[in-house]
Design a protein around this motif. Structure first.
Motif, PDB file in Angstrom:
ATOM      1  N   LYS A 107       0.763  -1.309  -0.061  1.00 31.99           N
ATOM      2  CA  LYS A 107       0.246   0.073  -0.176  1.00 31.99           C
ATOM      3  C   LYS A 107       0.922   1.224  -0.016  1.00 31.99           C
ATOM      4  O   LYS A 107       0.372   2.136  -0.474  1.00 31.99           O
ATOM      5  N   LYS A 108       1.822   1.109   0.702  1.00 35.68           N
ATOM      6  CA  LYS A 108       2.752   2.539   0.694  1.00 35.68           C
ATOM      7  C   LYS A 108       4.273   2.102   0.526  1.00 35.68           C
ATOM      8  O   LYS A 108       5.231   2.929   0.895  1.00 35.68           O
ATOM      9  N   LEU A 109       4.603   1.058  -0.127  1.00 36.99           N
ATOM     10  CA  LEU A 109       5.804   0.606  -0.233  1.00 36.99           C
ATOM     11  C   LEU A 109       6.449   1.446  -1.336  1.00 36.99           C
ATOM     12  O   LEU A 109       5.924   1.741  -2.475  1.00 36.99           O
ATOM     13  N   LYS A 110       7.690   2.095  -1.021  1.00 39.39           N
ATOM     14  CA  LYS A 110       8.119   3.045  -1.966  1.00 39.39           C
ATOM     15  C   LYS A 110       9.386   2.537  -2.514  1.00 39.39           C
ATOM     16  O   LYS A 110       9.970   3.022  -3.583  1.00 39.39           O
ATOM     17  N   ILE A 111      10.180   1.408  -2.067  1.00 37.52           N
ATOM     18  CA  ILE A 111      11.561   1.082  -2.460  1.00 37.52           C
ATOM     19  C   ILE A 111      11.665  -0.508  -2.066  1.00 37.52           C
ATOM     20  O   ILE A 111      11.331  -0.887  -0.897  1.00 37.52           O
ATOM     21  N   ILE A 112      12.205  -1.083  -3.164  1.00 36.33           N
ATOM     22  CA  ILE A 112      12.484  -2.611  -2.806  1.00 36.33           C
ATOM     23  C   ILE A 112      13.983  -2.503  -3.159  1.00 36.33           C
ATOM     24  O   ILE A 112      14.461  -2.139  -4.045  1.00 36.33           O
ATOM     25  N   ALA A 113      14.661  -2.982  -1.899  1.00 33.13           N
ATOM     26  CA  ALA A 113      16.058  -2.998  -1.958  1.00 33.13           C
ATOM     27  C   ALA A 113      16.765  -4.336  -2.178  1.00 33.13           C
ATOM     28  O   ALA A 113      16.390  -5.363  -1.279  1.00 33.13           O
ATOM     29  N   ARG A 114      17.551  -4.750  -3.163  1.00 39.18           N
ATOM     30  CA  ARG A 114      18.094  -6.070  -3.014  1.00 39.18           C
ATOM     31  C   ARG A 114      19.729  -5.856  -2.774  1.00 39.18           C
ATOM     32  O   ARG A 114      20.362  -5.197  -3.207  1.00 39.18           O
ATOM     33  N   ALA A 115      20.001  -6.547  -1.396  1.00 41.20           N
ATOM     34  CA  ALA A 115      21.374  -6.238  -1.050  1.00 41.20           C
ATOM     35  C   ALA A 115      22.031  -7.073  -1.759  1.00 41.20           C
ATOM     36  O   ALA A 115      22.665  -8.118  -1.260  1.00 41.20           O
ATOM     37  N   GLY A 116      22.631  -6.894  -2.868  1.00 43.25           N
ATOM     38  CA  GLY A 116      23.489  -7.378  -3.887  1.00 43.25           C
ATOM     39  C   GLY A 116      23.108  -7.154  -5.259  1.00 43.25           C
ATOM     40  O   GLY A 116      22.759  -6.073  -5.460  1.00 43.25           O
ATOM     41  N   VAL A 117      23.285  -7.926  -6.288  1.00 41.90           N
ATOM     42  CA  VAL A 117      23.463  -7.315  -7.549  1.00 41.90           C
ATOM     43  C   VAL A 117      22.091  -7.780  -8.470  1.00 41.90           C
ATOM     44  O   VAL A 117      21.195  -7.220  -8.807  1.00 41.90           O
ATOM     45  N   GLY A 118      21.998  -9.272  -8.807  1.00 40.57           N
ATOM     46  CA  GLY A 118      21.074  -9.542  -9.522  1.00 40.57           C
ATOM     47  C   GLY A 118      19.639  -9.338  -8.892  1.00 40.57           C
ATOM     48  O   GLY A 118      19.424  -9.442  -7.508  1.00 40.57           O
ATOM     49  N   VAL A 119      18.762  -9.024  -9.761  1.00 39.88           N
ATOM     50  CA  VAL A 119      17.251  -8.901  -9.161  1.00 39.88           C
ATOM     51  C   VAL A 119      16.280  -9.954  -9.843  1.00 39.88           C
ATOM     52  O   VAL A 119      15.270  -9.580  -9.930  1.00 39.88           O
TER      53      VAL A 119
END
Ligand code: NAD
Length: 523
Positions: free
Chosen positions: A61-73
């Motif tokens: 609902k309010k998610l602004k950022i998805i962070a992958r602590a690494g390289v490949g997504v």
């Protein structure tokens, strides 16, 4: 602010976030639990265990950022995130040194037979003469792709006194020579190098780009190392080149299918293999956690992230150049969506004059799209999803440049075409953002307050009638601008008024004789 850490990351990353957010660490979260709880979070950090699927993104609902602590997504549905305007970031810098060092390890293992010598000693043998090696010093290294990792490999190989040849169509001679490398064509690289190392991304262009043709060019003593991505080298061709002694050896950290099953390459002594551990060091994991935590911190406190995968990244120098135009774009967008009519079909943005040379102009285009689309759509439109939303709605977005231009240093022309009319406005920055042309009529309009824009027949008395009618409704005129192409023809009048013009008054004005149309724009 609430941040979910869904996979195990280094504690330093978690600590970094604690001063700005309530951090929940739930590294055993199931896909079902994630879907049911994601609505509470502003940001999520994952490594590779947690899959951020379209369903997860839909439930946010309010998610602004998805962070992958690494390289490949691969575990993040970037398209779904883009459509919903959620930023996806990663930490590509975190692994550069780690992968470069692994590449050095594989190279040394190849030229000094370290991995087979190890097996031999452990099998109780002492085959000193069988494992005669060669030095790296004085040899030629061929680097395919000199980005983050390739450059680190070059630096290390310079320290080993190697000659460096590079093939990378996207870097300049200057960048290469700064690192002591020489740019050459692919054939020269393959035929002259003693060791070739691959550091390009896996793309349609690079997939299977190294095969029997390239191996045939190589010296029969030369080795090839791939610590980039499986699939860049044609593995069948590599097997034939290694088993037929066409080349000397190969070192692979990556395979087309991982883990490699029944892969004949694994039976060869002149092939050194590691299980895709190029990026696996404690330091890389620590750095990845810190990098993404800083990105989240920036974004949640109103700043901008550096490693955004679904939006153009603006470096500080470019930001200084284009920032003054942010307000103008916002105003032009607001103006157009209020003044134009019908279903939007096409938006053409042309950057004229000096501005045409500026980099990253698409951020300005995204900005105007955001302003145009936000008032008419339910879903929030932002700089991340603006292009995707326009495309999904069948709106063609065209970006153009015109360097040769007179009148202003820089000007932005926006043409919005709909199924009922076309509208063109030109905007400039002259101390403040201004509109200097509306549908071909020259004007000089400040972009703030309440504006009444009317088109009318350019004959005596019409302006007076409009003024009187506004006066009757106690709407005070602060400023007036008229533009016409020829006396007696169609003209445009822009009135800056002190209060909003209600719909009923506007309808009244439109009924007046010689008034073709009237719209109100509140900026
Ligand atoms: P990067 O984007 O910084 O650099 C890639 C370079 O390749 C760029 O300079 C680009 O200009 C160049 N390039 C692109 N297409 C090319 C082509 N057709 N021919 C020649 N050059 C070309 O990337 P990076 O961070 O240095 O990563 C390099 C590779 O390493 C990627 O494939 C990445 O997935 C891989 N990688 C592997 C591991 C691992 O665990 N082994 C870890 C991290 C990254």
């Amino acid at each position: 602010m609430k941040v979910l850490i869904a996979d195990q990351i280094n504690k330093k990353g978690i600590d970094e976030l604690k001063d700005i957010a309530d951090v929940v660490v739930q590294t055993d979260i199931t896909p079902e639990e994630l879907i049911s709880s994601i609505a509470d979070y502003d940001a999520i950090v994952v490594r590779s265990r947690t899959k951020v699927t379209r369903d997860v993104i839909k439930a946010s609902k309010k998610l602004k950022i998805i962070a992958r602590a690494g390289v490949g997504v691969d575990n993040v549905d970037v398209d779904a995130a883009t459509e919903k305007g959620i930023m996806v970031v990663n930490a590509p810098q975190s692994t550069s040194i780690t992968v470069a060092e692994h590449t050095m390890g594989i190279m040394l293992s190849l030229v000094r037979n370290i991995s087979i010598a190890d097996k031999s000693v452990k099998a109780g043998k002492w085959e000193k003469s069988k494992f005669m090696g060669s030095e790296l010093a004085g040899k030629t290294l061929g680097v395919i792709g000199m980005g983050r990792i390739g450059s680190q490999v070059v630096k290390r190989c310079k320290a080993f006194d190697m000659e460096i040849l590079v093939n990378d169509p996207y870097i300049t001679e200057e960048v290469a020579s700064k690192l002591g490398a020489k740019i050459v064509d692919r054939d020269t690289l393959f035929s002259d190098a003693d060791i070739i190392t691959i550091h390009v991304p896996l793309t349609a262009e690079t997939k299977h780009s190294i095969g029997s043709k390239e191996f045939a060019l190589m010296k029969d003593t030369a080795c090839i190392v791939n610590c980039a991505r499986g699939g860049i080298i044609n593995e069948q061709d590599l097997y034939e080149a290694l088993s037929g002694n066409v080349i000397g050896g190969a070192g692979l950290d990556v395979f087309e299918n991982e883990p490699p099953k029944d892969n004949p390459l694994l039976t060869l002594d002149n092939m050194v293999a590691t299980p895709h551990i190029g990026a696996s060091t404690k330091e890389a994991q620590r750095d990845a956690a810190i990098i993404v935590a800083k990105e989240i911190k920036e974004v949640l406190t109103g700043g901008s992230a550096r490693n955004v995968l679904n939006m153009p990244v603006i470096d500080p120098e470019t930001m200084i150049l284009i920032k003054p135009y942010f307000e103008l774009m916002t105003k032009l967008g607001k103006f157009l969506i209020q003044a134009a009519k019908g279903n939007i079909k096409e938006i053409d943005v042309t950057y004229c004059g000096k501005l045409a040379d500026f980099p990253k102009l698409d951020i300005l285009t995204r900005m105007i799209l955001q302003e145009i689309l936000n008032p008419i759509l339910n879903e929030p439109v932002n700089l991340v999803n603006a292009m995707a939303v326009a495309e999904n709605r069948g709106i063609t977005v065209i970006e153009g440049k015109r360097c040769e231009f007179e009148g202003y240093d820089s000007l932005i022309r926006v043409e919005m075409k709909s199924d009922s009319n076309d509208m063109v406005i030109d905007g400039v920055i002259s101390k403040e953002p201004k509109i200097v042309l509306i549908n071909g009529y020259k004007v000089d309009v400040e972009t703030e307050g309440h504006l009444l824009i009317s088109t009318y027949k350019d004959i005596p008395g019409v302006i007076g009638v409009i003024g009187t009618r506004l006066g009757e409704h106690e709407i005070n005129i602060a400023k007036m601008q008229v533009g016409r192409k020829e006396p007696g023809g169609e003209a445009v009048m822009v009135l800056k008024v002190d209060s909003n013009v209600p719909d009923s008054v506007l309808d009244d004005l439109k009924k007046l004789e010689h008034i073709y149309d009237a719209v109100v724009v509140n900026l």
